[in-house]
Scaffold this motif. Structure first.
Motif, PDB file in Angstrom:
ATOM      1  N   LEU A 111       0.828  -1.206   0.000  1.00  0.00           N
ATOM      2  CA  LEU A 111       0.000   0.000   0.000  1.00  0.00           C
ATOM      3  C   LEU A 111       0.863   1.257   0.000  1.00  0.00           C
ATOM      4  CD1 LEU A 111      -2.721   1.447   0.245  1.00  0.00           C
ATOM      5  CD2 LEU A 111      -2.567   1.138   2.737  1.00  0.00           C
ATOM      6  N   ALA A 112       1.851   1.309   0.888  1.00  0.00           N
ATOM      7  CA  ALA A 112       2.707   2.489   0.958  1.00  0.00           C
ATOM      8  C   ALA A 112       3.532   2.653  -0.306  1.00  0.00           C
ATOM      9  CB  ALA A 112       3.620   2.397   2.182  1.00  0.00           C
ATOM     10  N   LEU A 165       0.649   4.505   6.706  1.00  0.00           N
ATOM     11  CA  LEU A 165       0.905   3.667   7.871  1.00  0.00           C
ATOM     12  C   LEU A 165      -0.068   3.936   9.015  1.00  0.00           C
ATOM     13  CD1 LEU A 165       4.817   3.679   8.041  1.00  0.00           C
ATOM     14  CD2 LEU A 165       3.339   1.773   7.435  1.00  0.00           C
ATOM     15  N   ASN A 166      -0.461   5.211   9.200  1.00  0.00           N
ATOM     16  CA  ASN A 166      -1.275   5.517  10.379  1.00  0.00           C
ATOM     17  C   ASN A 166      -2.771   5.540  10.098  1.00  0.00           C
ATOM     18  OD1 ASN A 166      -2.030   8.000   9.232  1.00  0.00           O
ATOM     19  ND2 ASN A 166      -0.339   9.082  10.154  1.00  0.00           N
ATOM     20  N   ASP A 167      -3.193   5.335   8.849  1.00  0.00           N
ATOM     21  CA  ASP A 167      -4.625   5.378   8.555  1.00  0.00           C
ATOM     22  C   ASP A 167      -5.312   4.114   9.087  1.00  0.00           C
ATOM     23  OD1 ASP A 167      -6.785   6.820   6.731  1.00  0.00           O
ATOM     24  OD2 ASP A 167      -6.975   4.650   6.459  1.00  0.00           O
ATOM     25  N   LEU A 168      -6.511   4.305   9.605  1.00  0.00           N
ATOM     26  CA  LEU A 168      -7.270   3.174  10.144  1.00  0.00           C
ATOM     27  C   LEU A 168      -8.654   3.050   9.516  1.00  0.00           C
ATOM     28  CD1 LEU A 168      -7.568   0.856  12.168  1.00  0.00           C
ATOM     29  CD2 LEU A 168      -8.370   2.528  13.850  1.00  0.00           C
ATOM     30  N   GLY A 169      -9.396   4.163   9.440  1.00  0.00           N
ATOM     31  CA  GLY A 169     -10.770   4.100   8.967  1.00  0.00           C
ATOM     32  C   GLY A 169     -10.893   3.639   7.531  1.00  0.00           C
ATOM     33  N   LEU A 211      -0.845  -2.677   9.151  1.00  0.00           N
ATOM     34  CA  LEU A 211      -0.324  -2.710  10.515  1.00  0.00           C
ATOM     35  C   LEU A 211      -1.207  -1.914  11.476  1.00  0.00           C
ATOM     36  CD1 LEU A 211       3.523  -2.360   9.916  1.00  0.00           C
ATOM     37  CD2 LEU A 211       2.312  -4.341  10.826  1.00  0.00           C
ATOM     38  N   SER A 212      -1.730  -0.782  11.033  1.00  0.00           N
ATOM     39  CA  SER A 212      -2.596   0.006  11.913  1.00  0.00           C
ATOM     40  C   SER A 212      -3.884  -0.756  12.238  1.00  0.00           C
ATOM     41  CB  SER A 212      -2.922   1.344  11.248  1.00  0.00           C
ATOM     42  OG  SER A 212      -3.545   1.142   9.986  1.00  0.00           O
ATOM     43  N   ALA A 214       5.933  -1.018  13.076  1.00  0.00           N
ATOM     44  CA  ALA A 214       5.634   0.101  12.174  1.00  0.00           C
ATOM     45  C   ALA A 214       6.641   1.233  12.334  1.00  0.00           C
ATOM     46  CB  ALA A 214       4.214   0.608  12.433  1.00  0.00           C
ATOM     47  N   LEU A 215       7.045   1.523  13.570  1.00  0.00           N
ATOM     48  CA  LEU A 215       8.057   2.554  13.795  1.00  0.00           C
ATOM     49  C   LEU A 215       9.392   2.163  13.167  1.00  0.00           C
ATOM     50  CD1 LEU A 215       7.362   3.534  17.519  1.00  0.00           C
ATOM     51  CD2 LEU A 215       6.855   4.876  15.478  1.00  0.00           C
ATOM     52  N   VAL A 216       9.742   0.896  13.277  1.00  0.00           N
ATOM     53  CA  VAL A 216      10.995   0.441  12.663  1.00  0.00           C
ATOM     54  C   VAL A 216      10.941   0.609  11.145  1.00  0.00           C
ATOM     55  CG1 VAL A 216      12.423  -1.600  12.264  1.00  0.00           C
ATOM     56  CG2 VAL A 216      11.552  -1.127  14.549  1.00  0.00           C
TER      57      VAL A 216
END
Length: 334
Positions: free
Chosen positions: A76-77, A228-232, A242-243, A266-268
């Motif tokens: 995705l990214a 990476l940080n999207d959830l909805g 991962l989120s 995810a941070l790594v």
């Protein structure tokens, strides 16, 4: 005792010497330290929770959760970064270097997707492109199709659909950074490439794009972090990143330590991508080392689709060659 008294008497002089050597006030130093502590506190909390979980489910995460989640997140990214790079950079170059009717309006409209949340755009695209949506309904009515087996249509609730939706929302990050970088470049640098045998397309790939690389990399990094940080949106589209795994492990399985371990992965990934980009750049920097700098005239009333890099008979940015010295003329001998 004499040594202690000597140290106490020399302390004010040491403080005064430090004040003369310092480059910032102690107040600014303390303010920066507080800001860094506030920023680093959530990261440190996540790492501590990951290192000391109540239930050790790390083997289960490694065997069943992380392989699929990491793969889907990277796809995705990577897909969104590729599309946003192409769309954002191309649109920035077109708006910066070409003059055409409606250019100023297009420059403002290209930023509007940032005002809409990603999950709202996902809802709109699913309602438009889904089986019961108006587009497929119109296709079935027009061609006489009755079921989904009669024709093929791309599934929007999938990983490719998520890449398309994220790219359509997040490309302004790359557009804004690339647009600012292209606008700050000197026309002289771009025009000098023309007499050296570079076409307008070659000038873009070999001169303008390398100069804009740090800015474009910053925009692409923002796109990757948003993915990476999207959830909805990913939950609605059925893509378990991962989120989504962090949310499911924390809320549905009530395991905060396992969720922190997934978040640490995810941070790594984020730090690894930033380090890879920095290593690929190799510490390269670009500076204006000449006084012959002319900014690109962005507000130009010209309405013709003509690039600024048009070939001219004269190049005002090139240094003028000094005329040859004139030899003194002597009178002919008698």
């Amino acid at each position: 005792m004499n040594d202690i008294i000597a140290h106490l008497t020399s302390f004010p002089r040491a403080v005064g010497a430090w004040r003369q050597r310092r480059t910032a006030s102690p107040g600014w130093t303390a303010a920066v330290a507080v800001i860094l502590a506030v920023v680093a506190m959530p990261l440190a909390t996540v790492v501590l929770l990951a290192l000391a979980p109540t239930d050790n489910i790390w083997p289960h995460l490694v065997a069943n959760v992380l392989p699929g989640s990491v793969t889907r997140t990277l796809l995705l990214a990577g897909g969104a970064a590729t599309l946003t790079f192409a769309v954002g950079t191309g649109a920035a170059w077109l708006v910066t270097m070409y003059r055409f009717p409606g250019r100023a309006m297009l420059d403002r409209l290209l930023v509007l997707p940032l005002a809409v949340p990603t999950y709202i755009v996902a809802y709109c695209y699913v309602d438009l492109l889904d089986y019961a949506g108006p587009l497929q309904t119109a296709l079935r009515d027009s061609f006489g199709w009755h079921t989904a087996r009669d024709y093929w249509f791309p599934q929007v609730r999938s990983l490719p659909g998520a890449i398309f939706i994220f790219s359509s929302v997040l490309y302004p990050y790359v557009y804004l950074t690339a647009r600012a970088s292209f606008a700050s470049q000197s026309v002289c640098v771009l025009q000098v490439a023309r007499p050296l045998g570079r076409t307008p397309l070659g000038t873009f790939f070999e001169v303008a794009l390398p100069l804009a690389r740090p800015a474009i990399a910053a925009g692409v990094a923002l796109v990757v972090m948003e993915c990476l940080n999207d959830l909805g949106a990913v939950q609605y589209l059925g893509v378990e990143t991962l989120s989504a795994s962090v949310y499911a492990t924390w809320v549905q399985r009530s395991n905060l330590g396992g969720a922190a371990q997934i978040a640490t992965v995810a941070l790594v990934l984020v730090f690894g991508l930033l380090a890879a980009e920095r290593a690929a750049r190799g510490g390269a920097r670009s500076h204006h080392t000449t006084g012959r700098y002319r900014s690109i005239p962005f507000q130009d009333p010209t309405l013709s689709l003509t690039p600024i890099l048009r070939c001219r008979p004269s190049y005002p940015c090139l240094p003028r060659r000094a005329p040859p010295p004139q030899l003194p003329q002597t009178a002919p001998p008698c």
